[in-house]
Scaffold this motif. Structure first.
Motif, mmCIF file in Angstrom:
data_model
loop_
_atom_site.group_PDB
_atom_site.id
_atom_site.type_symbol
_atom_site.label_atom_id
_atom_site.label_comp_id
_atom_site.label_asym_id
_atom_site.label_seq_id
_atom_site.Cartn_x
_atom_site.Cartn_y
_atom_site.Cartn_z
ATOM 1 N N ARG B 104 -1.016 -10.994 -6.990
ATOM 2 C CA ARG B 104 -0.917 -9.692 -7.643
ATOM 3 C C ARG B 104 -1.055 -8.566 -6.627
ATOM 4 O O ARG B 104 -2.073 -8.448 -5.954
ATOM 5 C CB ARG B 104 -1.983 -9.590 -8.732
ATOM 6 C CG ARG B 104 -1.771 -10.638 -9.828
ATOM 7 C CD ARG B 104 -3.059 -10.963 -10.508
ATOM 8 N NE ARG B 104 -4.078 -11.355 -9.533
ATOM 9 C CZ ARG B 104 -5.349 -11.501 -9.828
ATOM 10 N NH1 ARG B 104 -5.764 -11.308 -11.057
ATOM 11 N NH2 ARG B 104 -6.213 -11.860 -8.889
ATOM 12 N N VAL B 105 -0.032 -7.782 -6.511
ATOM 13 C CA VAL B 105 0.066 -6.787 -5.459
ATOM 14 C C VAL B 105 0.096 -5.395 -6.078
ATOM 15 O O VAL B 105 0.825 -5.144 -7.023
ATOM 16 C CB VAL B 105 1.348 -7.003 -4.626
ATOM 17 C CG1 VAL B 105 1.441 -5.956 -3.528
ATOM 18 C CG2 VAL B 105 1.360 -8.394 -4.041
ATOM 19 N N GLY B 106 -0.731 -4.514 -5.536
ATOM 20 C CA GLY B 106 -0.720 -3.130 -5.977
ATOM 21 C C GLY B 106 0.165 -2.300 -5.071
ATOM 22 O O GLY B 106 0.186 -2.492 -3.861
ATOM 23 N N ASP B 140 -3.735 5.629 -5.325
ATOM 24 C CA ASP B 140 -4.162 4.356 -4.744
ATOM 25 C C ASP B 140 -5.628 4.061 -5.051
ATOM 26 O O ASP B 140 -6.063 2.919 -4.945
ATOM 27 C CB ASP B 140 -3.880 4.311 -3.239
ATOM 28 C CG ASP B 140 -4.769 5.273 -2.469
ATOM 29 O OD1 ASP B 140 -5.288 6.205 -3.102
ATOM 30 O OD2 ASP B 140 -4.937 5.079 -1.267
ATOM 31 N N GLY B 141 -6.400 5.068 -5.437
ATOM 32 C CA GLY B 141 -7.786 4.805 -5.825
ATOM 33 C C GLY B 141 -7.846 3.867 -7.019
ATOM 34 O O GLY B 141 -8.683 2.951 -7.081
ATOM 35 N N CYS B 157 -2.315 0.994 0.315
ATOM 36 C CA CYS B 157 -3.239 2.114 0.167
ATOM 37 C C CYS B 157 -2.996 3.095 1.302
ATOM 38 O O CYS B 157 -2.249 2.812 2.232
ATOM 39 C CB CYS B 157 -4.674 1.631 0.199
ATOM 40 S SG CYS B 157 -5.145 0.964 1.791
ATOM 41 N N VAL B 158 -3.620 4.236 1.178
ATOM 42 C CA VAL B 158 -3.541 5.234 2.236
ATOM 43 C C VAL B 158 -4.847 5.196 3.011
ATOM 44 O O VAL B 158 -5.925 5.181 2.421
ATOM 45 C CB VAL B 158 -3.318 6.627 1.642
ATOM 46 C CG1 VAL B 158 -3.390 7.678 2.736
ATOM 47 C CG2 VAL B 158 -1.981 6.688 0.933
ATOM 48 N N LEU B 159 -4.745 5.135 4.312
ATOM 49 C CA LEU B 159 -5.940 5.109 5.160
ATOM 50 C C LEU B 159 -6.301 6.532 5.562
ATOM 51 O O LEU B 159 -5.415 7.349 5.735
ATOM 52 C CB LEU B 159 -5.666 4.258 6.401
ATOM 53 C CG LEU B 159 -5.233 2.819 6.128
ATOM 54 C CD1 LEU B 159 -4.908 2.122 7.444
ATOM 55 C CD2 LEU B 159 -6.319 2.082 5.386
ATOM 56 N N ARG B 210 -4.115 11.558 -3.722
ATOM 57 C CA ARG B 210 -5.192 11.864 -2.799
ATOM 58 C C ARG B 210 -4.649 12.472 -1.501
ATOM 59 O O ARG B 210 -5.214 13.409 -0.948
ATOM 60 C CB ARG B 210 -5.953 10.561 -2.488
ATOM 61 C CG ARG B 210 -7.245 10.710 -1.764
ATOM 62 C CD ARG B 210 -8.159 9.531 -2.068
ATOM 63 N NE ARG B 210 -7.552 8.245 -1.745
ATOM 64 C CZ ARG B 210 -7.537 7.723 -0.509
ATOM 65 N NH1 ARG B 210 -8.091 8.370 0.469
ATOM 66 N NH2 ARG B 210 -6.977 6.559 -0.281
ATOM 67 N N THR B 211 -3.519 11.965 -1.047
ATOM 68 C CA THR B 211 -2.986 12.437 0.221
ATOM 69 C C THR B 211 -2.431 13.848 0.078
ATOM 70 O O THR B 211 -2.495 14.643 1.008
ATOM 71 C CB THR B 211 -1.858 11.514 0.710
ATOM 72 O OG1 THR B 211 -0.672 11.822 -0.018
ATOM 73 C CG2 THR B 211 -2.219 10.072 0.484
ATOM 74 N N ALA B 212 -1.880 14.135 -1.100
ATOM 75 C CA ALA B 212 -1.298 15.450 -1.307
ATOM 76 C C ALA B 212 -2.367 16.523 -1.168
ATOM 77 O O ALA B 212 -2.157 17.575 -0.562
ATOM 78 C CB ALA B 212 -0.652 15.519 -2.688
ATOM 79 N N LEU B 213 -3.545 16.244 -1.696
ATOM 80 C CA LEU B 213 -4.635 17.208 -1.601
ATOM 81 C C LEU B 213 -4.965 17.485 -0.145
ATOM 82 O O LEU B 213 -5.226 18.616 0.246
ATOM 83 C CB LEU B 213 -5.869 16.660 -2.323
ATOM 84 C CG LEU B 213 -5.707 16.561 -3.835
ATOM 85 C CD1 LEU B 213 -6.965 15.951 -4.459
ATOM 86 C CD2 LEU B 213 -5.432 17.935 -4.417
#
Lengths: 312, 312
Positions: B104-106, B140-141, B157-159, B210-213
DNA sequence: AGAGTCGATCATGCAGACTGATCGCTGGCC
DNA sequence: GGCCAGCGATCAGTCTGCATGATCGACTCT
């Protein structure tokens, strides 16, 4: 909580599983836990009913039982849970001791001699209530084991660390130097000795230090087996042997007492990566304010220390 | 196991503690767990006898109870133990499903559109038995929460990631580009627009990413509040709005369909750090061979991908 | 002061965990 | 090949200890 996935699961089931893995038999596991074989049998039966899979393979007859793959997976998680419980115990105990409680620090000789005095002096004035207790060992793996089971709060270590529930910060880079007798022709050389020259020299090594092994294998890359004429884990002994002309030593600079007139330091030529010294703590434990302050103080002290040696 | 430090401790005690923390009352905790108030009272009493400290502070009278500091420490570890049990459950379930079990991959939209097709095609030929199931989310959270509770095996996810029991590898650096309408004078500019120029433009932003912020706060450094004229979480929508001349968008390159003739891409001037895309999994879970292979394949695909875009 | 809410406590009942004995199975030994 | 030793499974019996329900005392708010 596990209520919703494995209703009825109890710690005692995991304990039994672990005992069986360790002993290889229901009966021995039972006696090791103070139960009867029947009890263990029933506990494992219950566990298998709960998780829905066989976790112990019973070959039948007088052969050792072993865990199935599911059992091994489960046991691995049981170890993690155990570690977490140990961390919880350590945290609660530390909390009960209050802010005046001990801060238990693991260290080893070289760090102890060079950075600890300054660190402890500064920390002592900032946190007079905290009494710091030190545990010394030549092998940082031993220290990390104590951190893991909650008997140390923080410990110096060499990076990278072995796997485990740890977090760490890098404190300083400790370059390797070649320690030679004061009168040695090596001390007067202009060009640093190359790796292949190093291999030819009689070396004095450490006995069980993790970093020492890395360095020796690094030398081995030069093709020939390094000739270790003596091993000791005491820095003073190593240095004394060098002074006595028994051999030379390739050691981190921190371990050397540079004020000793009987020795001289030579920069080795081949790029031997520096030893990275860090400060580690249990990932899952509560960081007490005192511990956090100690870490910060250590970083500050080491920053200064690196600045000083870089300037020199 | 905890046998030797806290004999008698049971999971049910921790469950009760957690319920009390959540409900703020013995009675409500009891009903939420299907017990009576008396039972909870006795469980907490037992827990406090075991750990040797008060873990719940009872102000008396009709006031909410709360955890003591020791209680909070204990609860924090209880959460960790719960997470570990969830991981164990997921592992055992995956094992029972066998190698033919689902992986199962997100994922989220941009990754899904660009790297996933190649990745899945290659992985599918190498591991035909494994059926991959995808879960998509704009945030991604959310995906990481599913990884944490064992409902996903790996997730993009975003690092850097939020804190949690995760491990991750960096897959690729995804630089930000400015998407403008094809006919726009911006598209013909030679010098890239500076940050302060960007702030003046009508922007189309994301809603909850999250990254947009992070990017918006980066623009804010230029002094003025960026003017967001519209928000959407769908990349296609954003791109369509740009094409329609509603505004411009500052987005990671991966989210852009460069073949769209209605838009043009402009390299932004100010050094906006690229978005780091990674692949994350549960730190404490067993890495199945299939999952490990997927991670490796993803690294390979992304290496190629970066090489291609760098060459272009 | 009274009502209401909350946790502590006690006696009771009962589930389930452990014990001890027994059985079936397997491998090694003579 | 048959016997024996060692091991786990199973069963009935006992007993611990957990949950229940009722009651009490403490405290707050009105």
């Amino acid at each position: 909580m596990q209520t919703d996935r494995w209703p009825g699961l109890e710690l005692r089931h995991l304990i039994a599983l672990r005992a069986i893995a360790a002993e290889g038999s229901f009966g021995r596991a039972a006696t090791s836990l103070g139960y009867t074989q029947s009890a263990i049998s029933q506990q494992i039966a219950a566990l298998e009913r709960i998780v829905g899979t066989r976790v112990v393979s019973r070959p039948g007859g007088p052969r050792r039982v072993s865990l199935t793959e599911a059992g091994r997976v489960l046991q691995c998680h049981a170890e993690g849970i155990d570690a977490r419980l140990q961390a919880a115990y350590a945290d609660v105990a530390a909390l009960a001791a209050g802010s005046a409680g001990p801060l238990r620090v693991g260290t080893y000789q070289s760090v102890g001699a060079r950075v600890l005095p300054t660190l402890l002096r500064r920390f002592g004035t900032a946190w007079p209530d905290v009494d710091v207790s030190l545990t010394e060992s030549a092998d940082d793996g031993e220290l990390l084991a104590l951190v893991e089971c909650g008997e140390l709060d923080v410990s110096f270590c060499v990076l990278p660390m072995p796997a485990g529930p740890f977090e760490a910060v890098e404190l300083l880079r400790d370059p390797y130097v070649l320690v030679v007798p004061a009168g040695s022709p090596l001390a007067r050389r202009v060009r640093p000795p190359t790796l292949s020259e190093l291999v030819e020299l009689p070396l004095i090594g450490y006995r069980q230090c993790r970093t020492a092994l890395k360095v020796e294998s690094h030398l081995r890359v030069a093709g020939r087996e390094p000739r270790i004429v003596f091993r000791s884990d005491d820095n003073g002994t190593v240095q004394g042997l060098v002074a006595a002309g028994v051999g030379v030593a390739l050691v981190p600079r921190l371990t050397v007492d540079a004020s000793d007139p009987a020795i001289a330091l030579v920069e080795p030529g081949g790029q031997i990566p520096p030893r990275l010294i860090g400060l580690a703590w249990h990932r899952d434990r509560r960081r007490s304010p005192a511990a956090a302050a100690l870490v910060e103080e250590a970083r500050a002290v080491c920053r200064e220390f690196e600045g000083r040696t870089a300037a020199a």
